[in-house]
Enzyme design. Structure first.
Site, PDB file in Angstrom:
ATOM      1  N   LYS A 241      -2.239  -4.377  30.206  1.00  0.00           N
ATOM      2  CA  LYS A 241      -2.178  -3.139  30.993  1.00  0.00           C
ATOM      3  C   LYS A 241      -3.227  -2.143  30.524  1.00  0.00           C
ATOM      4  O   LYS A 241      -3.976  -1.562  31.323  1.00  0.00           O
ATOM      5  CB  LYS A 241      -0.790  -2.513  30.865  1.00  0.00           C
ATOM      6  CG  LYS A 241      -0.632  -1.201  31.641  1.00  0.00           C
ATOM      7  CD  LYS A 241       0.432  -0.303  31.059  1.00  0.00           C
ATOM      8  CE  LYS A 241      -0.077   0.431  29.830  1.00  0.00           C
ATOM      9  NZ  LYS A 241       0.873   1.460  29.360  1.00  0.00           N
ATOM     10  N   CYS A 311      11.217   8.030  42.331  1.00  0.00           N
ATOM     11  CA  CYS A 311      11.917   6.775  42.020  1.00  0.00           C
ATOM     12  C   CYS A 311      12.164   6.680  40.515  1.00  0.00           C
ATOM     13  O   CYS A 311      11.580   5.838  39.818  1.00  0.00           O
ATOM     14  CB  CYS A 311      11.096   5.585  42.519  1.00  0.00           C
ATOM     15  SG  CYS A 311      12.026   4.044  42.605  1.00  0.00           S
ATOM     16  N   CYS A 318      16.812   9.047  46.076  1.00  0.00           N
ATOM     17  CA  CYS A 318      16.696   8.306  47.337  1.00  0.00           C
ATOM     18  C   CYS A 318      16.893   9.210  48.550  1.00  0.00           C
ATOM     19  O   CYS A 318      16.369   8.917  49.637  1.00  0.00           O
ATOM     20  CB  CYS A 318      17.714   7.167  47.365  1.00  0.00           C
ATOM     21  SG  CYS A 318      17.463   5.923  46.065  1.00  0.00           S
ATOM     22  N   CYS A 321      13.529  10.526  49.565  1.00  0.00           N
ATOM     23  CA  CYS A 321      12.492   9.504  49.708  1.00  0.00           C
ATOM     24  C   CYS A 321      12.458   9.010  51.151  1.00  0.00           C
ATOM     25  O   CYS A 321      13.484   8.603  51.714  1.00  0.00           O
ATOM     26  CB  CYS A 321      12.755   8.335  48.748  1.00  0.00           C
ATOM     27  SG  CYS A 321      11.573   6.984  48.878  1.00  0.00           S
ATOM     28  N   CYS A 329      13.150   0.327  51.798  1.00  0.00           N
ATOM     29  CA  CYS A 329      13.558   0.062  50.414  1.00  0.00           C
ATOM     30  C   CYS A 329      14.954  -0.549  50.410  1.00  0.00           C
ATOM     31  O   CYS A 329      15.945   0.150  50.678  1.00  0.00           O
ATOM     32  CB  CYS A 329      13.536   1.345  49.587  1.00  0.00           C
ATOM     33  SG  CYS A 329      14.041   1.086  47.860  1.00  0.00           S
TER      34      CYS A 329
END
Length: 367
Positions: A241, A311, A318, A321, A329
Site C-alpha cells: 500500500k 462509511c 447510512c 448516504c 449498497c
C-alpha cells in the site's frame, strides 16, 4: 589414543619385489611394514590451542612456516567472505504480484456507486484532504526531500489517524533541523525521532524502521526514494500500500492501487468482490483486474475520505448516504428507533404534562 593404536597408524605397508626361482616373468612380492614418519598435525593443533589468545606476531613466531601460511590463507578467505556479506543487501527485494491468473469480473452498477461516492466526497471535506500523505511534500524545497517526506508520512500513517500523522511529521521535521532529508534522519539519534513520533501507533518499531530505511536509501538508492514497487517493499516497514501510494505521490507513477483499511472495508460493504476478501492485498488484486487504470490513482483518496466521514467502521451514516436511497449498497442499515427513544420523544413533545400533570393530581387528592 592408545599406544597400540598410535603405533599402528604410524606404520605403513610396503611391497618388496624379488625374482621368482621358477619363472623369469614372475616377480613375487613380500609385504613389509615400515614405520611411517609421524606428522606435525597434532603438534600444530596443540600449539594453536596454546596461542589462541596471543597476538598475530606471537602466533607467526610460534607456529611452523607451513601452518602459518595455511592460517594466513584461511584468514584471507574469511575476510573475503565477510566483505561479500557486508555488501549484500540486508533485505532482498520481494516480488509483489500485479495481476490475477483469472481476472475478477466487474460488479454490476459499480460505476453508479463510484460516481455517487465521488459526488458526496466533493461536498464533504475529510481529514485526508488536508493532512494526507500527499501534503508532507509541500514543506520541502529539495525534490529528494519532498519524496522522502512523502515516504516518511506513509510509514507513520499505519494504524494512525491522519491528524496524528500530520503532527508527527511536522514535529519530526523540526527535530531533525527543519528539513526531512535522508542525511538528517541518519544523523539524528533514536531519542529525537522517538520523541517526535511518540503519538503514532507502534512508534518504537517505526523509529527503527525510519533509521534503517534512511540508511538503505543512502547506501543503495543515492539518498532518494526508489521508483519500483519491489525496491520500495524491500525497505524496512514499507508494504505494498505504501509503495503504490509513494509512487503515485512522489513520482507520479500510476502502477497500482494503494489499498488500506478504508478501501478494503468499503469495497466489501459494496459487494464489489464475488467472495469477501480476507486482506488488503487480495482486495487490491481484485480491484486492479477490473477497475479502469485511470481510476487507480484516485480511488484510495476518495474512499479514505468517504470512510472517514460517512462509511465509518462503526456506526456508518447510512441515513445520509445516497447509496442507500439508490439501493447501491447491499450493506446499508436502516435507522432503528428503540423503545427508549420513542418514550423520550413522547416526553419531549409534552414536557408540561409529564412534569406538572401528576403533581397536580396528587396535590388535589391530598387536599
Amino acid at each position: 589414543m592408545s599406544a597400540a593404536r598410535r603405533v599402528a597408524t604410524e606404520r605403513a605397508t610396503r611391497l618388496a619385489v624379488k625374482p621368482s626361482p621358477y619363472h623369469a616373468a614372475v616377480n613375487p612380492c613380500d609385504a613389509q611394514e615400515s614405520p611411517r614418519p609421524s606428522t606435525a598435525r597434532r603438534r600444530i593443533r596443540v600449539k594453536r590451542e596454546d596461542v589462541e589468545h596471543d597476538g598475530p606476531e606471537d602466533l607467526a613466531d610460534r607456529l611452523p612456516a607451513a601452518a602459518t601460511k595455511k592460517r594466513a590463507t584461511a584468514k584471507t578467505e574469511t575476510s573475503m567472505t565477510m566483505i561479500g556479506t557486508k555488501s549484500r543487501s540486508p533485505k532482498k527485494s520481494k516480488v509483489i504480484p500485479q495481476s490475477l491468473a483469472v481476472p475478477h469480473p466487474a460488479p454490476e452498477r459499480w460505476k453508479e456507486a463510484y460516481d455517487a461516492i465521488k459526488e458526496m466526497r466533493s461536498r464533504i471535506p475529510a481529514p485526508v484532504d488536508t493532512m494526507g500523505c500527499d501534503q508532507a511534500q509541500w514543506n520541502e524545497q529539495d525534490p529528494k526531500n519532498s519524496r522522502f517526506a512523502t515516504l516518511i508520512s506513509l510509514m507513520l500513517s499505519s494504524q494512525t489517524k491522519d491528524e496524528v500523522t500530520d503532527a508527527a511529521v511536522a514535529k519530526l521535521r523540526t527535530g531533525v533541523g527543519g528539513s526531512l532529508s535522508v542525511d538528517a534522519v541518519i544523523a539524528a539519534d533514536e531519542t529525537t525521532i522517538s520523541d517526535a513520533i511518540s503519538k503514532v501507533g507502534f512508534w518504537r518499531r517505526k523509529t527503527q524502521y525510519i533509521k534503517q530505511a534512511a540508511q538503505r536509501l543512502r547506501d543503495d538508492f543515492d539518498s532518494d526514494v526508489p521508483k519500483t514497487v519491489d525496491e520500495l517493499c524491500s525497505l524496512p516497514g514499507v508494504g505494498p500500500k505504501m509503495a503504490f501510494l509513494a509512487l503515485q505521490v512522489a513520482w507520479k507513477l500510476n502502477l497500482g492501487i494503494g489499498v488500506d483499511v478504508h478501501v478494503h472495508r468499503i469495497t466489501n460493504r459494496l459487494s464489489w468482490h464475488q467472495r469477501p476478501t480476507k486482506n488488503p492485498e487480495e482486495t487490491r488484486l481484485n480491484l486492479q483486474s477490473w477497475l479502469p487504470k485511470e481510476l487507480h490513482g484516485e480511488i484510495n483518496h476518495m474512499l479514505v475520505g468517504f470512510g472517514q466521514t460517512v462509511c465509518l467502521p462503526v456506526g456508518p451514516k447510512c441515513d445520509s448516504c445516497t447509496l442507500s436511497s439508490a439501493r447501491l449498497c447491499p450493506s446499508a442499515q436502516a435507522k432503528k428507533s428503540t423503545k427508549r427513544g420513542s418514550r423520550d420523544a413522547v416526553s419531549t413533545n409534552s414536557p408540561a404534562e409529564s412534569e406538572s400533570g401528576p403533581k397536580i393530581e396528587i396535590e388535589v387528592d391530598n387536599a
